[in-house]
Design a protein around this motif. Structure first.
Motif, PDB file in Angstrom:
ATOM      1  N   THR A 180       2.211   2.761  -2.982  1.00  0.00           N
ATOM      2  CA  THR A 180       1.375   2.837  -4.385  1.00  0.00           C
ATOM      3  C   THR A 180       0.306   4.272  -3.799  1.00  0.00           C
ATOM      4  N   THR A 181       1.342   4.976  -2.207  1.00  0.00           N
ATOM      5  CA  THR A 181       0.437   6.389  -2.042  1.00  0.00           C
ATOM      6  C   THR A 181       1.421   7.610  -2.883  1.00  0.00           C
ATOM      7  N   GLU A 182       0.404   8.251  -2.935  1.00  0.00           N
ATOM      8  CA  GLU A 182       0.600   9.837  -3.537  1.00  0.00           C
ATOM      9  C   GLU A 182       2.212  10.074  -3.410  1.00  0.00           C
ATOM     10  N   GLN A 237       1.244  -1.183  -0.494  1.00  0.00           N
ATOM     11  CA  GLN A 237       0.031   0.200   0.101  1.00  0.00           C
ATOM     12  C   GLN A 237       0.940   1.251  -0.252  1.00  0.00           C
ATOM     13  N   PRO A 253      -3.140   5.495  -7.212  1.00  0.00           N
ATOM     14  CA  PRO A 253      -4.009   6.838  -7.433  1.00  0.00           C
ATOM     15  C   PRO A 253      -4.042   7.712  -9.070  1.00  0.00           C
ATOM     16  N   PRO A 254      -4.514   8.495  -9.100  1.00  0.00           N
ATOM     17  CA  PRO A 254      -4.630   9.209 -10.750  1.00  0.00           C
ATOM     18  C   PRO A 254      -3.035   9.844 -11.151  1.00  0.00           C
ATOM     19  N   ARG A 262      -4.165  -0.280  -4.882  1.00  0.00           N
ATOM     20  CA  ARG A 262      -5.592   0.432  -5.660  1.00  0.00           C
ATOM     21  C   ARG A 262      -4.218   2.219  -6.900  1.00  0.00           C
TER      22      ARG A 262
END
Lengths: 251, 204
Positions: B21-23, B18, B50-51, B48
């Motif tokens: 993949t954090t901003e 996790q 992030p954009p 997930r």
């Protein structure tokens, strides 16, 4: 006054017990002598002379015990180096892989590995024995399953008659090594048993190594801290090569 | 470090998968020149993406498990992995810069022994999730000692060959009657001698 029958019975029993005890002591002394000799990193002159007179065989029938994930990975890494060796007797073929019945994963990995080897099929065989201990299995039931694995090991070893037994510490290697030791005492198979400790073991010996170091012809550990009178330390080359230690010191 | 590969093998290490993949991490990675991030997340839940990844110019690929990670390993400049021996040996064998992230939530994790040993020998760097960003920032300036695993295996095989030869020589010596005297034969002889003496004693 003993009757003749009882006398003969006691005599036969006495001879059998004396022979068994003597053989166990003989084999253990032989193992100890070998471990002490190789522990000092040299082979004596007498054996060098004898060696020059023996013609080296071109093959070395090897029995390999595969276990769970990490152990299988390390074993296949070692065997990859063996497959690439220039001398045929050091490539360790034919290979007899021993895999626990429930361990399809290790078997699949070994099959893939052998297919990758450029050396054309020199005889690769797979054998299944009972699993000695599942992860999380209770202590009492694992005694029973280890005994079952031990019973499976005898016919397996007698059938394959390996010259070398290569194990690196999964639980299922213990019954195989014990069976090999018993057969050695009885003179039914004289395989050289080699235990290679996992590289993950840096500060303490694994339980398998603690048990088996008394029965195997050589016990190899991968870090100098673990070397004792019985286990030979073959540390990573980076520890001994002066260039890389100098580079490490410079940083 | 254009290409970064994160792998946790068959374990579940949610905190790491996790985190990467954090901003914040993605932006930090982009600043370090990362253009491609591959995350193998094992049995953890799929991270997930992030954009912000797209804006930062980092191409992110995630998958749970592959039979062989060799291709991803070969394509990577930096490998971020858990303390598993397989991952460590494979990454170092491929000559990659590696950061091991130790899962400090796991109690008595004896696998970390190898990671810390390799760190002490300067083959890789080790950290926890908290210090991962800091460690990554320092990575371009670091140079590691190359680990030659194949050579070590050859050393072990040479030792095994030595043992085989020595035992063969032993067998030859005892076949010629020059080996160690057999204690088994001695004990059997002793029992027989005792029986004989016993019989003679009762006969006379």
């Amino acid at each position: 006054m003993m009757t003749l029958g009882v006398f003969v019975l006691v005599l036969v029993l006495g001879v059998v017990v004396a022979w068994c005890v003597g053989r166990v002591v003989d084999v253990l002394l032989g193992i100890r002598a070998r471990q002490a000799e190789l522990g000092q990193g040299e082979i004596t002159n007498t054996s060098k002379q004898a060696r020059s007179r023996t013609a080296l065989p071109t093959q070395c029938s090897t029995l390999i015990v595969l276990g769970s994930g990490g152990h299988t990975m390390e074993m296949l890494k070692l065997l990859r180096a063996a497959s690439e060796d220039s001398k045929p007797n050091k490539r360790l073929y034919p290979r007899h892989y021993v895999v626990a019945q429930t361990d399809a994963h290790s078997r699949e990995k070994a099959v893939n590995f052998e297919q990758q080897q450029s050396t054309v099929s020199k005889g690769v065989h797979f054998h299944a024995i009972s699993r000695s201990r599942e992860v999380g299995q209770s202590y009492m039931t694992s005694v029973v399953s280890t005994l079952r694995a031990l019973i499976d090991s005898f016919p397996l070893l007698l059938r394959t008659q390996p010259q070398l037994i290569l194990v690196n510490g999964p639980g299922s290697c213990v019954p195989v090594c014990i069976a090999a030791f018993v057969l050695k005492v009885l003179g039914l198979n004289d395989a050289t048993i080699v235990y290679v400790e996992s590289i993950c073991r840096v500060t303490t010996l694994s339980l398998s190594a603690k048990l088996l170091q008394w029965f195997v012809d050589t016990c190899v550990v991968r870090w100098p801290e673990l070397g004792n009178g019985r286990c030979v330390a073959i540390p990573p080359s980076s520890l001994s090569s002066p260039t890389s230690t100098a580079a490490a010191a410079a940083l | 470090m254009q290409s970064v590969f994160v792998t946790v093998g068959s374990t579940q290490f949610d905190e790491l998968t996790q985190l990467v993949t954090t901003e914040a991490t993605l932006q930090a990675l982009a600043r370090l020149g990362c253009r491609r991030l591959t995350v193998q997340y094992g049995t953890a839940k799929a991270p997930r993406v992030p954009p912000v990844a797209k804006r930062a110019g980092v191409e992110v690929e995630t998958y749970d498990y592959k039979a062989s990670i060799a291709n991803d390993l070969a394509a990577a400049d930096v490998v971020i992995g858990h303390a598993g021996a397989g991952t460590i040996l494979e990454a170092l064998g491929a000559g990659k810069k590696m950061v091991v992230v130790v899962n400090d939530r796991l109690m008595s994790n004896h696998q970390t022994e190898l990671a810390f040993k390799m760190k002490a020998l300067n083959h890789l760097d080790a950290c926890t999730c908290d210090t991962l960003l800091h460690t990554l920032a320092g990575l371009p300036a670091r140079s590691f000692a190359r680990y030659h695993g194949g050579e070590d295996d050859r050393a072990v095989l040479n030792h095994i060959a030595g043992v085989l030869e020595a035992r063969r020589a032993d067998a030859l010596r005892s076949a010629q009657g020059r080996g160690r005297p057999s204690i088994a034969l001695f004990l059997v002889a002793a029992v027989l001698a005792f029986a004989l003496a016993h019989t003679l004693f009762f006969l006379t």
